[in-house]
Design a protein around this motif. Structure first.
Motif, short mmCIF file in Angstrom:
data_model
loop_
_atom_site.label_atom_id
_atom_site.label_comp_id
_atom_site.label_asym_id
_atom_site.label_seq_id
_atom_site.Cartn_x
_atom_site.Cartn_y
_atom_site.Cartn_z
N ASP A 56 0.96 -1.18 -0.15
CA ASP A 56 -0.05 -0.03 0.25
C ASP A 56 1.03 1.09 -0.07
OD1 ASP A 56 -2.28 1.60 0.38
OD2 ASP A 56 -2.40 1.36 2.50
N ILE A 57 0.50 2.32 -0.26
CA ILE A 57 1.14 3.50 -0.22
C ILE A 57 0.81 4.47 1.00
CG2 ILE A 57 1.56 5.78 -1.48
CD1 ILE A 57 1.04 4.45 -4.12
N LEU A 86 4.96 -4.73 -6.01
CA LEU A 86 3.87 -4.16 -6.81
C LEU A 86 2.98 -3.20 -5.79
CD1 LEU A 86 2.39 -7.28 -8.56
CD2 LEU A 86 3.21 -4.97 -9.85
N MET A 87 2.92 -2.06 -6.15
CA MET A 87 2.01 -1.03 -5.35
C MET A 87 0.59 -1.23 -5.62
SD MET A 87 4.91 0.08 -4.32
CE MET A 87 4.07 1.30 -3.02
N THR A 92 -2.95 0.73 -5.02
CA THR A 92 -3.53 1.89 -5.02
C THR A 92 -4.91 2.20 -5.50
OG1 THR A 92 -3.21 4.30 -6.12
CG2 THR A 92 -2.71 2.13 -7.18
N GLY A 107 -4.34 5.41 -10.11
CA GLY A 107 -3.14 5.05 -10.91
C GLY A 107 -2.48 6.69 -11.31
N VAL A 141 2.26 7.24 -7.18
CA VAL A 141 2.22 5.92 -7.82
C VAL A 141 3.41 6.31 -9.01
CG1 VAL A 141 1.34 4.44 -9.58
CG2 VAL A 141 0.01 5.35 -7.51
N ALA A 176 9.38 0.46 -8.22
CA ALA A 176 8.39 -0.44 -8.15
C ALA A 176 7.94 -1.11 -9.67
CB ALA A 176 6.80 0.17 -7.55
N TYR A 225 1.71 -1.52 -10.65
CA TYR A 225 0.62 -1.39 -9.65
C TYR A 225 -0.71 -1.77 -9.86
CZ TYR A 225 -1.08 2.33 -12.70
OH TYR A 225 -1.65 3.11 -13.80
N ARG A 267 -4.85 -1.59 -9.36
CA ARG A 267 -5.65 -0.59 -8.79
C ARG A 267 -7.00 -1.10 -8.26
NH1 ARG A 267 -8.07 3.70 -12.92
NH2 ARG A 267 -9.72 4.60 -11.39
N GLN A 286 -0.96 -9.00 -13.85
CA GLN A 286 0.46 -8.40 -12.97
C GLN A 286 1.43 -9.14 -12.83
OE1 GLN A 286 1.87 -5.46 -12.84
NE2 GLN A 286 0.12 -4.03 -13.46
#
Lengths: 497, 126
Positions: free
Chosen positions: B57-58, B84-85, B87, B90, B95, B103, B106, B108, B119
């Motif tokens: 997570d961010i 992998l983020m 979020t 995007g 990001v 990274a 991501y 979403r 992914q």
């Protein structure tokens, strides 16, 4: 989409916890509008709720959270700063989210309420145009506490020993004294023996608190309250069975049986204490909800009130906390509504415009004392006496000779305060008999102290736990057997809440 | 396909479970699933052992996903672990910052298990 029924329950628990924190944070933010830390925490909470609703299919909840988030992000970006109006919008959002969570819990759906106006208000808010302020970097603000998570919280003796302020031999001697029955705390014994300075003990206690906080944060799990209550009941039953065994064993003259039943007795007592401890909650879980109440009340009666809290971490049986809830709400409501004056009145009386409401709690030998005090108008004793006479609660002679403290506590009598004028003029009285009944029902006591013009303090003393039955070993066999009733009564008392 | 050890970092425990569930639904064989609710704890775990993939997570307390990324990339033995983020947006500048810090992509929110599968496949293929 992912199958999600299993997550909904957990989502509700997590979100409800976060919402309580959110209420507190928003009120805190009103006081410190520049705090990036609080603002990011608020943002994060709303963001998390929004992010999760997408998976669980609660689109209405998602749209309210999204609208709140966008207002928050503009606050965060400094487009405008927090005003009471924005705070109202955000608190309304929190209320809406709470309503929807309740609806989800009850029906599985996010409810039939229409929040389009709220969403519109949150999204359309333009704020008072304001010059963007460059924020000075505050290096201390985001600092990490560099504490290692210990394998378990250290005992005070261990911390003192590590500190090097006192020799291990001294600590051992003090522990020996405790084992021999000295009821005082380790630090007290050491200080009295001249082995260490009070300052060093205070430092060690502070360190212990920090370590405990870190430890508990990393080593805490959630347990269903129902499970805990069930354990508590079973532990209570076990105490009764233990008593029965002790009584029978005492009659048998069998040394082996007696030895075994004494062991059983000790373990039962420890188990009972352990379960009782597990049910304890910090009083903060209740107080944090009061903050919101104070804020809303103060706003609606045009007053300014600052809340200070002492002893938030004081722990009480959750059943006691539950039982006290209404009384504390009542007391706080009275203090804000009737006790604390308007800013104009306060200034005329030579007081600061902002009133002070203090909530304090501390443990004192098996009991907890809770005080709700304000620096408001106080209670007019003469009027209290007159009212009591008018209502036929005391004779004029009794009233005249009554000591101040007793006279003040007349306001707890049922039927004392049906008249509005007393509460409006002098500050208190609305339904205080109910508070007293509630507090006494759980084995507590309540009294009021007040000084006209200086403020009032409601002092509540309650036991640490609701266990009506002592788990310590029965001292004599004769007093043991009729013990079945108290547990049933205790359970009934809890069941009502 | 070999069994994967993954680390999922998110301050919401519900979110962590959702990520794990979607990984399983995507048909990935999981060996170990580790969880952390902030970057600082996650960093300790990363130093502890072999991890094939990290989801982060961010926005998080204590240490956010960006700082975590930066620190992992500076950690010997962990700098190559694909991250992998997670979020909700995007286009968020964070990001982009995460991508520039290394990274690998991501996902979403709300994501489907298909998106997760794609992914992950992309990341593991390279």
């Amino acid at each position: 989409m992912i199958e999600n029924d299993d997550f909904v329950k957990e989502f509700l628990v997590e979100s409800n916890e976060n919402l309580d924190q959110l209420d507190r944070d928003l009120i805190e933010l009103e006081k410190n509008p520049a705090s990036r830390e609080i603002l990011s925490r608020i943002f994060r909470t709303v963001h998390t709720i929004k992010g999760t609703t997408g998976f669980l299919g609660f689109s209405k909840l998602g749209s309210v959270a999204h609208a709140g988030e966008s207002l928050l992000s503009r606050l965060r970006d400094g487009d405008f700063s927090l005003t009471p109006q924005i705070a109202n919008y955000l608190l309304a959002m929190v209320d809406a989210v709470r309503e929807m969570l309740a609806a989800i819990e009850a029906t599985g759906q996010d409810g039939g309420q229409d929040y389009t106006r709220l969403v519109g208000a949150l999204q359309g808010f333009q704020g008072a145009p304001q010059a963007r302020q460059e924020e000075a970097p505050k290096p201390g603000q985001e600092e990490e506490v560099g504490l290692e998570t210990p394998s378990g919280p250290l005992l005070l003796g261990q911390i003192l020993s590590q500190s090097g302020h006192v020799s291990d031999a001294e600590i051992e001697a003090a522990l020996q004294a405790q084992r021999a029955g000295d009821p005082r705390h380790l630090g007290e014994i050491l200080v009295e023996r001249g082995a260490i300075s009070p300052a060093a003990v205070r430092e060690a206690i502070e360190k212990q608190k920090q370590q405990q906080a870190v430890y508990y944060a990393a080593n805490t799990i959630r347990v269903d309250v129902y499970q805990l209550d069930k354990l508590m009941d079973l532990a209570g039953e076990l105490v009764l069975a233990r008593n029965e065994i002790m009584r029978l064993a005492a009659a048998q003259q069998d040394a082996c049986l007696l030895g075994a039943s004494q062991r059983l007795s000790r373990i039962t007592r420890e188990l009972h204490e352990g379960v009782t401890r597990a049910r304890m909650q910090p009083i903060d879980s209740l107080w944090s909800k009061l903050l919101r109440l104070v804020r809303d009340l103060a706003q609606s009666c045009g007053k300014r009130v600052r809340v200070e809290m002492e002893g938030r971490e004081t722990r009480l049986d959750r059943a006691i906390i539950e039982a006290l809830k209404d009384s504390l709400v009542h007391a706080v409501r009275n203090a804000v509504d009737h006790g604390i004056e308007t800013p104009e009145q306060r200034i005329r009386a030579g007081k600061p415009a902002e009133g002070l409401l203090t909530l304090s709690a501390f443990q004192e030998s098996g009991q907890v004392r809770i005080e709700i005090s304000d620096d408001g108008a106080g209670i007019n004793l003469a009027r209290v006496k007159q009212k009591a006479i008018d209502r036929g609660l005391v004779t004029p002679e009794q009233a005249a000779s009554m000591p101040k403290r007793e006279a003040m506590n007349l306001i707890f009598l049922p039927g004392f305060s049906t008249a509005a004028e007393i509460t409006n003029v002098s500050g208190r009285g609305v339904g205080l008999d109910v508070v007293r009944t509630d507090v006494e029902k759980i084995g507590g006591a309540v009294e009021i102290e007040s000084e006209a013009g200086r403020g009032s303090a409601l002092k509540i003393t309650v036991p640490l736990t609701l266990a009506l039955l002592s788990a310590s070993s029965p001292s004599d066999a004769a007093s043991v057997s009729p013990c079945v009733r108290p547990v049933t009564q205790a359970r009934k008392a809890e069941g009502r809440r | 396909m070999k069994k994967l050890s993954v680390l999922i970092i998110d301050d919401s425990s519900v979110m962590r479970k959702i990520v794990e569930r979607s990984l399983r639904q995507a048909g990935l064989k999981l060996d170990r699933v580790m969880e952390a609710d902030n970057g600082a704890d996650a960093l300790n775990m990363v130093q502890g052992g072999a991890i094939d993939l990290i989801f982060s997570d961010i926005n998080m307390p204590k240490m956010d996903g960006i700082e975590f990324l930066r620190q992992v990339r500076a950690t010997e033995g962990a700098k190559a672990i694909p991250i992998l983020m997670i979020t909700t947006d995007g286009t968020e500048p964070k990001v982009l910052e995460a991508i520039s810090l290394g990274a690998r992509g991501y996902i979403r929110k709300p994501f489907s298990s298909d998106q997760v599968r794609q992914q992950v496949a992309e990341v593991l293929a390279t």
